[in-house]
Structures are given as C-alpha cells and as structure tokens.
Design a protein around this motif. Structure first.
Motif, PDB file in Angstrom:
ATOM      1  N   ILE A  39     -17.156   7.075  -7.902  1.00 20.45           N
ATOM      2  CA  ILE A  39     -16.092   6.509  -8.739  1.00 20.45           C
ATOM      3  C   ILE A  39     -14.717   6.956  -8.243  1.00 20.45           C
ATOM      4  CG2 ILE A  39     -15.093   6.559 -11.056  1.00 20.45           C
ATOM      5  CD1 ILE A  39     -17.955   6.709 -12.147  1.00 20.45           C
ATOM      6  N   LEU A  40     -14.590   8.246  -7.915  1.00 18.13           N
ATOM      7  CA  LEU A  40     -13.304   8.745  -7.415  1.00 18.13           C
ATOM      8  C   LEU A  40     -12.946   8.111  -6.080  1.00 18.13           C
ATOM      9  CD1 LEU A  40     -13.454  12.545  -8.331  1.00 18.13           C
ATOM     10  CD2 LEU A  40     -12.184  10.717  -9.484  1.00 18.13           C
ATOM     11  N   PHE A  41     -13.958   7.872  -5.226  1.00 19.09           N
ATOM     12  CA  PHE A  41     -13.659   7.201  -3.960  1.00 19.09           C
ATOM     13  C   PHE A  41     -13.167   5.776  -4.205  1.00 19.09           C
ATOM     14  CE2 PHE A  41     -14.720   4.341  -0.526  1.00 19.09           C
ATOM     15  CZ  PHE A  41     -14.107   4.968   0.548  1.00 19.09           C
ATOM     16  N   THR A  42     -13.788   5.073  -5.143  1.00 20.80           N
ATOM     17  CA  THR A  42     -13.338   3.712  -5.463  1.00 20.80           C
ATOM     18  C   THR A  42     -11.883   3.718  -5.917  1.00 20.80           C
ATOM     19  OG1 THR A  42     -15.598   3.139  -6.145  1.00 20.80           O
ATOM     20  CG2 THR A  42     -13.825   1.670  -6.850  1.00 20.80           C
ATOM     21  N   LEU A  43     -11.540   4.674  -6.761  1.00 24.44           N
ATOM     22  CA  LEU A  43     -10.150   4.790  -7.216  1.00 24.44           C
ATOM     23  C   LEU A  43      -9.224   5.130  -6.044  1.00 24.44           C
ATOM     24  CD1 LEU A  43     -10.683   6.731 -10.575  1.00 24.44           C
ATOM     25  CD2 LEU A  43     -10.204   4.297 -10.281  1.00 24.44           C
ATOM     26  N   SER A  44      -9.694   5.966  -5.134  1.00 23.28           N
ATOM     27  CA  SER A  44      -8.880   6.314  -3.961  1.00 23.28           C
ATOM     28  C   SER A  44      -8.661   5.102  -3.065  1.00 23.28           C
ATOM     29  CB  SER A  44      -9.563   7.428  -3.161  1.00 23.28           C
ATOM     30  OG  SER A  44      -9.702   8.596  -3.929  1.00 23.28           O
ATOM     31  N   ALA A  45      -9.707   4.281  -2.883  1.00 23.58           N
ATOM     32  CA  ALA A  45      -9.572   3.073  -2.069  1.00 23.58           C
ATOM     33  C   ALA A  45      -8.576   2.109  -2.689  1.00 23.58           C
ATOM     34  CB  ALA A  45     -10.937   2.402  -1.905  1.00 23.58           C
ATOM     35  N   ILE A  46      -8.627   1.974  -4.013  1.00 24.49           N
ATOM     36  CA  ILE A  46      -7.656   1.121  -4.706  1.00 24.49           C
ATOM     37  C   ILE A  46      -6.256   1.699  -4.575  1.00 24.49           C
ATOM     38  CG2 ILE A  46      -6.965   0.244  -6.977  1.00 24.49           C
ATOM     39  CD1 ILE A  46      -9.944   0.158  -7.708  1.00 24.49           C
ATOM     40  N   ALA A  47      -6.141   3.033  -4.658  1.00 21.05           N
ATOM     41  CA  ALA A  47      -4.837   3.685  -4.519  1.00 21.05           C
ATOM     42  C   ALA A  47      -4.275   3.486  -3.109  1.00 21.05           C
ATOM     43  CB  ALA A  47      -4.965   5.173  -4.829  1.00 21.05           C
ATOM     44  N   LEU A  48      -5.133   3.514  -2.094  1.00 22.41           N
ATOM     45  CA  LEU A  48      -4.674   3.255  -0.731  1.00 22.41           C
ATOM     46  C   LEU A  48      -4.109   1.844  -0.613  1.00 22.41           C
ATOM     47  CD1 LEU A  48      -7.516   4.916   1.376  1.00 22.41           C
ATOM     48  CD2 LEU A  48      -5.119   5.617   1.308  1.00 22.41           C
ATOM     49  N   ASP A  49      -4.808   0.889  -1.215  1.00 20.40           N
ATOM     50  CA  ASP A  49      -4.320  -0.492  -1.187  1.00 20.40           C
ATOM     51  C   ASP A  49      -3.012  -0.619  -1.957  1.00 20.40           C
ATOM     52  OD1 ASP A  49      -4.941  -3.450  -0.639  1.00 20.40           O
ATOM     53  OD2 ASP A  49      -4.694  -3.453  -2.817  1.00 20.40           O
ATOM     54  N   TRP A  50      -2.897   0.099  -3.066  1.00 16.39           N
ATOM     55  CA  TRP A  50      -1.686   0.007  -3.896  1.00 16.39           C
ATOM     56  C   TRP A  50      -0.484   0.618  -3.169  1.00 16.39           C
ATOM     57  CZ3 TRP A  50       2.036   2.922  -6.356  1.00 16.39           C
ATOM     58  CH2 TRP A  50       2.729   2.295  -7.391  1.00 16.39           C
ATOM     59  N   THR A  51      -0.678   1.772  -2.563  1.00 17.85           N
ATOM     60  CA  THR A  51       0.449   2.418  -1.880  1.00 17.85           C
ATOM     61  C   THR A  51       0.846   1.661  -0.615  1.00 17.85           C
ATOM     62  OG1 THR A  51      -1.145   3.897  -0.796  1.00 17.85           O
ATOM     63  CG2 THR A  51      -0.007   4.730  -2.755  1.00 17.85           C
ATOM     64  N   ALA A  52      -0.080   0.869  -0.065  1.00 18.54           N
ATOM     65  CA  ALA A  52       0.240   0.091   1.136  1.00 18.54           C
ATOM     66  C   ALA A  52       0.931  -1.230   0.803  1.00 18.54           C
ATOM     67  CB  ALA A  52      -1.035  -0.198   1.926  1.00 18.54           C
ATOM     68  N   MET A  53       1.084  -1.518  -0.484  1.00 23.34           N
ATOM     69  CA  MET A  53       1.610  -2.795  -0.922  1.00 23.34           C
ATOM     70  C   MET A  53       2.972  -3.123  -0.321  1.00 23.34           C
ATOM     71  SD  MET A  53       2.179  -4.015  -4.872  1.00 23.34           S
ATOM     72  CE  MET A  53       0.673  -3.161  -5.328  1.00 23.34           C
ATOM     73  N   ILE A  54       3.821  -2.131  -0.232  1.00 21.20           N
ATOM     74  CA  ILE A  54       5.184  -2.377   0.222  1.00 21.20           C
ATOM     75  C   ILE A  54       5.438  -1.819   1.623  1.00 21.20           C
ATOM     76  CG2 ILE A  54       6.245  -0.264  -0.635  1.00 21.20           C
ATOM     77  CD1 ILE A  54       8.574  -1.948  -1.654  1.00 21.20           C
ATOM     78  N   LEU A  55       4.420  -1.225   2.228  1.00 17.10           N
ATOM     79  CA  LEU A  55       4.617  -0.588   3.527  1.00 17.10           C
ATOM     80  C   LEU A  55       4.872  -1.585   4.642  1.00 17.10           C
ATOM     81  CD1 LEU A  55       2.040   2.359   3.489  1.00 17.10           C
ATOM     82  CD2 LEU A  55       4.459   2.349   2.859  1.00 17.10           C
ATOM     83  N   ASP A  56       4.508  -2.861   4.420  1.00 13.69           N
ATOM     84  CA  ASP A  56       4.825  -3.865   5.446  1.00 13.69           C
ATOM     85  C   ASP A  56       6.192  -4.508   5.218  1.00 13.69           C
ATOM     86  OD1 ASP A  56       4.258  -5.268   3.179  1.00 13.69           O
ATOM     87  OD2 ASP A  56       2.692  -6.515   4.063  1.00 13.69           O
ATOM     88  N   TRP A  57       6.803  -4.226   4.069  1.00 16.08           N
ATOM     89  CA  TRP A  57       8.151  -4.713   3.718  1.00 16.08           C
ATOM     90  C   TRP A  57       8.280  -6.243   3.879  1.00 16.08           C
ATOM     91  CZ3 TRP A  57      11.325  -1.962   0.909  1.00 16.08           C
ATOM     92  CH2 TRP A  57      12.631  -2.393   0.717  1.00 16.08           C
ATOM     93  N   THR A  58       7.308  -6.960   3.336  1.00 15.00           N
ATOM     94  CA  THR A  58       7.378  -8.420   3.284  1.00 15.00           C
ATOM     95  C   THR A  58       7.864  -8.852   1.908  1.00 15.00           C
ATOM     96  OG1 THR A  58       5.067  -8.565   2.570  1.00 15.00           O
ATOM     97  CG2 THR A  58       5.494  -8.665   4.953  1.00 15.00           C
ATOM     98  N   GLN A  59       8.252 -10.110   1.780  1.00 15.04           N
ATOM     99  CA  GLN A  59       8.696 -10.632   0.493  1.00 15.04           C
ATOM    100  C   GLN A  59       7.592 -10.528  -0.548  1.00 15.04           C
ATOM    101  OE1 GLN A  59      11.538 -11.881  -0.762  1.00 15.04           O
ATOM    102  NE2 GLN A  59      12.759 -11.607   1.091  1.00 15.04           N
ATOM    103  N   GLU A  60       6.373 -10.895  -0.144  1.00 20.56           N
ATOM    104  CA  GLU A  60       5.246 -10.839  -1.081  1.00 20.56           C
ATOM    105  C   GLU A  60       5.005  -9.423  -1.570  1.00 20.56           C
ATOM    106  OE1 GLU A  60       0.429 -11.774  -1.219  1.00 20.56           O
ATOM    107  OE2 GLU A  60       1.605 -12.217   0.577  1.00 20.56           O
TER     108      GLU A  60
END
Length: 213
Positions: A103-124
C-alpha cells in the motif's frame, strides 16, 4: 486458514507482480538519474532541457519515454497487486508486512507521478498543478501553509520546480525502492510458508508423504 489451489495461484501471481514492480521501479529510478544529468529544474528551463534531451542527446528520447512508461506502469501494477492479494485472501498477520509495504509503495508511485506533474513545464502540467494547489489550499488549517511550502511562496515559479524535483528525486524515489524491496522479500517469505503448507497437506494424505517417496 486452509489454502485452496486458487489461493496458491493468486499468491504466486502476487510474487511475480512484486518482481515486476521492483523491476519497473529500478528502470524508473535509473532512467531518472540519467535524465537528471541534463535536466534543468527551473521554470522554462525544464521544458527546454527535456526538449534538448529528446532531440539532441543520444538515445535521450528512449530514456525519457522509458521513464514515463515505467512510472505509469508502476501505478497500474501496484493497484493490480493489491487486488490480487485481496482475492488471494491474504489477510493473516504474517502478511502484514506485504500489505503495508504494498500500500505504501502504491502511494509512493502516485506521489512520484504527482510531483512530476510540473517538472516538464508544459501548459497541461502547469494548469493541472494549479488545480491541485487549489485543492491543497482548501485543506482546513494547514492548506495555505502547505501550498506555500510546496510552491516556495504561493506562486508557481522556478522555486516550485526545484522543490518538487527535490521531493521527486531525493525523497520519494529512494523510499519507493526500499518499499519495493521489502514487498518482494515479504512475498518470497510467504512463498516459502506456502510451500511448507503444501508439504504438510501432502503428508496428511495416506500414500503421498514426501518422507516415503
């Protein structure tokens, strides 16, 4: 609790999925390290550096694509793992480590995706993250302070990208690897226990004792 053949098959599938999860996690982290050699964690610079990786760095597009695919696959496989463990009736106390780490790994994977949301600095990514910040700010008592900590002052800027890049690479990624290893180790241990149960069941059937064979 007596194990059925179906339960044993599901437990074996859970072990296989844990190997897949660890493999995807290692691919994600290793490709992320390679990308970090060229990535610039600043507003605007993030987009330019990723564009440069895709077009100018040898095989950069391949590592970038593998990084994205591994990140998305980790979430899907981790959620599937929880379903498989649930269907396999893996509720005993000995499965506590496997459940908690999964369960904690699943939350960590989601957190990785969430923190990467703006790392590409696209409009979306920018507008998606802006919406997420609105949800965070709506949290009672700590919402505003939490938004300021994440963004570095309230507005999305280079400091925001730097904060999320630090969380993504230096905090959540190592935790995800550790949890994936613990999860796999717990399931391998359970595989050995399952094998012991099978032997004990066979020994109880006349004429099928392993000691006699």
């Amino acid at each position: 609790m007596q194990s059925t053949q179906f339960d044993r098959i599901l437990r074996r599938i859970a072990t296989i999925l844990s190997v897949v999860i660890l493999s995807l996690c290692l691919i994600y982290v290793s490709t992320g390290i390679l990308l970090s050699f060229y990535y610039e964690p600043t507003a605007g610079g993030a987009y330019r550096s990723l564009k440069m990786i895709d077009t100018q760095v040898a095989y950069g597009w391949l590592f970038h694509r593998a990084h994205d695919l591994a990140g998305n696959a980790m979430i899907v496989i981790a959620l599937a793992q929880i379903v498989v463990m649930f269907l396999g009736r893996q509720f005993r106390k000995s499965w506590l480590i496997a459940w908690v780490s999964g369960i904690l790994f699943t939350l960590s994977a989601i957190a990785l995706d969430w923190t990467a949301m703006i790392l590409d600095w696209t409009q979306e990514g920018y507008w998606r993250f802006n919406i997420e910040l609105g949800n965070i700010e709506a949290i009672p008592l700590i919402g505003t302070q939490l938004r300021d900590i994440i963004t570095g002052g309230g507005a999305i800027s280079s400091l925001t990208v730097l904060h999320l890049d630090t969380l993504h690479n230096y905090l959540i990624s190592p935790v995800a690897i550790i949890l994936a290893v613990i999860h796999l180790a717990a399931l391998i241990w359970q595989e050995r226990q399952m094998y012991t149960e099978v032997i004990e069941d066979l020994d109880q059937i006349p004429g099928t004792s392993l000691a006699e064979s």
